[in-house]
Design an enzyme around this catalytic site. Sequence first.
Site, PDB file in Angstrom:
ATOM      1  N   ARG A  76      34.038  -9.865 -40.198  1.00  0.00           N
ATOM      2  CA  ARG A  76      34.067 -11.250 -40.666  1.00  0.00           C
ATOM      3  C   ARG A  76      32.636 -11.690 -40.953  1.00  0.00           C
ATOM      4  O   ARG A  76      31.791 -11.702 -40.062  1.00  0.00           O
ATOM      5  CB  ARG A  76      34.702 -12.157 -39.603  1.00  0.00           C
ATOM      6  CG  ARG A  76      34.632 -13.629 -39.923  1.00  0.00           C
ATOM      7  CD  ARG A  76      35.400 -14.491 -38.919  1.00  0.00           C
ATOM      8  NE  ARG A  76      35.236 -15.884 -39.242  1.00  0.00           N
ATOM      9  CZ  ARG A  76      34.589 -16.776 -38.472  1.00  0.00           C
ATOM     10  NH1 ARG A  76      34.087 -16.425 -37.317  1.00  0.00           N
ATOM     11  NH2 ARG A  76      34.459 -18.020 -38.863  1.00  0.00           N
ATOM     12  N   HIS A 124      30.296 -21.606 -43.559  1.00  0.00           N
ATOM     13  CA  HIS A 124      29.899 -21.488 -42.154  1.00  0.00           C
ATOM     14  C   HIS A 124      28.638 -22.339 -41.960  1.00  0.00           C
ATOM     15  O   HIS A 124      27.586 -21.845 -41.551  1.00  0.00           O
ATOM     16  CB  HIS A 124      29.677 -20.023 -41.774  1.00  0.00           C
ATOM     17  CG  HIS A 124      29.778 -19.758 -40.302  1.00  0.00           C
ATOM     18  ND1 HIS A 124      30.617 -18.817 -39.756  1.00  0.00           N
ATOM     19  CD2 HIS A 124      29.126 -20.317 -39.244  1.00  0.00           C
ATOM     20  CE1 HIS A 124      30.486 -18.802 -38.433  1.00  0.00           C
ATOM     21  NE2 HIS A 124      29.576 -19.702 -38.099  1.00  0.00           N
ATOM     22  N   GLU A 178      34.856 -23.738 -37.786  1.00  0.00           N
ATOM     23  CA  GLU A 178      34.666 -24.745 -36.743  1.00  0.00           C
ATOM     24  C   GLU A 178      34.328 -26.139 -37.271  1.00  0.00           C
ATOM     25  O   GLU A 178      33.223 -26.649 -37.024  1.00  0.00           O
ATOM     26  CB  GLU A 178      33.578 -24.290 -35.765  1.00  0.00           C
ATOM     27  CG  GLU A 178      33.911 -23.011 -35.037  1.00  0.00           C
ATOM     28  CD  GLU A 178      32.892 -22.670 -33.931  1.00  0.00           C
ATOM     29  OE1 GLU A 178      31.927 -23.425 -33.762  1.00  0.00           O
ATOM     30  OE2 GLU A 178      33.087 -21.658 -33.242  1.00  0.00           O
ATOM     31  N   ASN A 227      38.369 -19.757 -32.600  1.00  0.00           N
ATOM     32  CA  ASN A 227      37.142 -19.369 -31.899  1.00  0.00           C
ATOM     33  C   ASN A 227      37.220 -19.938 -30.492  1.00  0.00           C
ATOM     34  O   ASN A 227      37.390 -21.146 -30.322  1.00  0.00           O
ATOM     35  CB  ASN A 227      35.894 -19.929 -32.588  1.00  0.00           C
ATOM     36  CG  ASN A 227      35.663 -19.311 -33.952  1.00  0.00           C
ATOM     37  OD1 ASN A 227      36.412 -18.432 -34.378  1.00  0.00           O
ATOM     38  ND2 ASN A 227      34.636 -19.771 -34.635  1.00  0.00           N
ATOM     39  N   TYR A 266      35.440 -19.787 -26.460  1.00  0.00           N
ATOM     40  CA  TYR A 266      34.334 -19.315 -25.625  1.00  0.00           C
ATOM     41  C   TYR A 266      34.467 -19.672 -24.155  1.00  0.00           C
ATOM     42  O   TYR A 266      34.157 -18.872 -23.294  1.00  0.00           O
ATOM     43  CB  TYR A 266      33.001 -19.877 -26.156  1.00  0.00           C
ATOM     44  CG  TYR A 266      32.574 -19.245 -27.452  1.00  0.00           C
ATOM     45  CD1 TYR A 266      31.859 -18.051 -27.458  1.00  0.00           C
ATOM     46  CD2 TYR A 266      32.898 -19.825 -28.681  1.00  0.00           C
ATOM     47  CE1 TYR A 266      31.465 -17.447 -28.644  1.00  0.00           C
ATOM     48  CE2 TYR A 266      32.501 -19.225 -29.873  1.00  0.00           C
ATOM     49  CZ  TYR A 266      31.795 -18.043 -29.857  1.00  0.00           C
ATOM     50  OH  TYR A 266      31.419 -17.446 -31.020  1.00  0.00           O
ATOM     51  N   GLU A 275      36.469 -15.569 -33.338  1.00  0.00           N
ATOM     52  CA  GLU A 275      35.246 -15.432 -32.537  1.00  0.00           C
ATOM     53  C   GLU A 275      35.600 -15.515 -31.061  1.00  0.00           C
ATOM     54  O   GLU A 275      36.409 -16.351 -30.663  1.00  0.00           O
ATOM     55  CB  GLU A 275      34.227 -16.559 -32.812  1.00  0.00           C
ATOM     56  CG  GLU A 275      33.528 -16.501 -34.138  1.00  0.00           C
ATOM     57  CD  GLU A 275      32.541 -17.654 -34.337  1.00  0.00           C
ATOM     58  OE1 GLU A 275      32.048 -18.227 -33.346  1.00  0.00           O
ATOM     59  OE2 GLU A 275      32.273 -17.986 -35.508  1.00  0.00           O
TER      60      GLU A 275
END
Length: 519
Positions: free
Chosen positions: A110, A155, A200, A343, A345, A414
């Site tokens: 990606r 992005h 995002e 994504n 985290y 991600e």
Amino acid sequence: MRSSSGVAQAAAIIASLSLCFANGVSAVIGSGSSNFTFPENFMFGVATAAFQIEGAWNEGGKGESMWDTYIHKHPDYTPDLSNGDVAADSYHKYKDDIVMIQTLGVEYYRLSISWPRLLPQGTDNHINKEGARYYRKVLEELIKANITPVVTLFHWDLPTPLMDLGGWTNPKMVDYFEDYARVAFTLYGDIVKIWTTINEPHQQCYNGYDGDYFVPALNSHGVGVYLCAHYLILGHARVYHLYDKEFRPHQKGKIGITLDAFWAEPKDPSKVEDQEAAERYLQMRVGLFAHPIYSETGDYPALVREVVNNNSMLQGYARSRLPVFSPQEIEMVRGSSDFFGLNHYTTFLMSPSTMEKGWFVPSYDHDTGVRMDQDPNWPIPGSTWLSIYPAGFRKILNWLTKQYGADVPIIITENGMCDWGGINDYERVSYYNKYLYQLLLAIYQDGCNVQGYFAWTLMDDFEWKDGYTSKFGLFHVDFDSPEKTRTPKLSALNYRHIVKTKKIDFNYIKQSKYLVNNL
Ligand SMILES: *[C@@H]1O[C@H](CO)[C@@H](O)[C@H](O)[C@H]1NC(C)=O
Ligand SMILES: *[C@@H]1O[C@H](CO)[C@@H](O)[C@H](O)[C@H]1NC(C)=O
């Protein structure tokens, strides 16, 4: 390394991987495996973003992005006074990057296209031929290496001339984004079969428009943040339909969006108000973008609409700070994604609050009305925001599945962890093992429809506000060396093993006493 052949490069990198191995790491292959195997055609990949790795900020006819412009004007924006001018120099070293991807054994990469490298003014009247050729070369090289490119259109590196017009607070941006996407689909759609429109939007709008943590640092608290969200959502949907109508019939690819979501845990699970705070946070943060696109009814979540409307009225606004979609727009946005790019985290603990230090009125935080804490028992190996709570991954996947159903596949675009550097990154090894294990539980025990996983990130890069201080890479990059030398970390070896065996082996790499003493 650039002059040698791809095969020789791969051999050299694998040799250096084995070197790490010989360094005293205890590896017990085959024991300690989890009971689950990743599905046969599960997509394994790694992810990067143009601004974070390419450098060459003013080479090859590229225009300036708002990040170039802003950091040049504010050189102390990052703690190490760095910028993205050179980064990992992937503009010149993309062939090395591709060899690294090959050594990991993943079949997907990606990457993002820099909008101002392709369209220096942001608009489609002038296409930068050299920039167009650059991405063509990268994409063709990937295909040659049997790696499927997954391309992000936006992005965060908005062309400066478009930021000067207000960036995503300007409704006209929807047209400009469509025009840019048309150029990209026309140039690359014959070989790119998976697209994501935007990376995002929450981070972009919250940190860049509501606050000043990210560029453009507008500090338009509680106002710009919702304009940004609104026009990003409309821009995404417009590009989805452009692809669907004009390109998909002959290019036959897929297109979606990438949203980011922390998991929200009630601070005290027994308290109803903490449970409500966690839910409100998820709706304000994830639902704001996901509900218009993935829910059956479309539009913003009712709770978000109510919260922002109420606060706007109380604050004396004649109309809500959250813009309103027309019925046609609701229909255009609804269902405008072939997959859910996620994504993920970390996790925070939520409790209700009407005011915290650093909040503005109005602001997105004040509207959300949630205090975010971290559990002191969760390790924080790098940047303060990222504490490790693997179970949160499974929980957010379940929450999304419950909210939006299991029909639209989820692709983890991600996931990863930051530290302050080093090749022997045991914590990252452990993070990937544990998070991927939670992913397997979500698939096999909970029925979540997760079809792919991209590790963030291939190599150490320019981490926005952190500059080069925090490290997310599977490969270490020596930013002090002119060659920006790449070296595999233990996590690269571990990820390669997972991809190869389709299993997690918690004993594959374990910290040995010998190595600790020798660090
Ligand atoms: C694997 O399966 C065995 C037998 O069903 C069970 O005892 C064990 O706890 C499982 N291990 C994991 C990691 O789930
Ligand atoms: C919004 O205001 C209405 C009317 O005062 C009230 O009934 C409702 O509970 C409020 N909603 C929220 C989410 O605060």
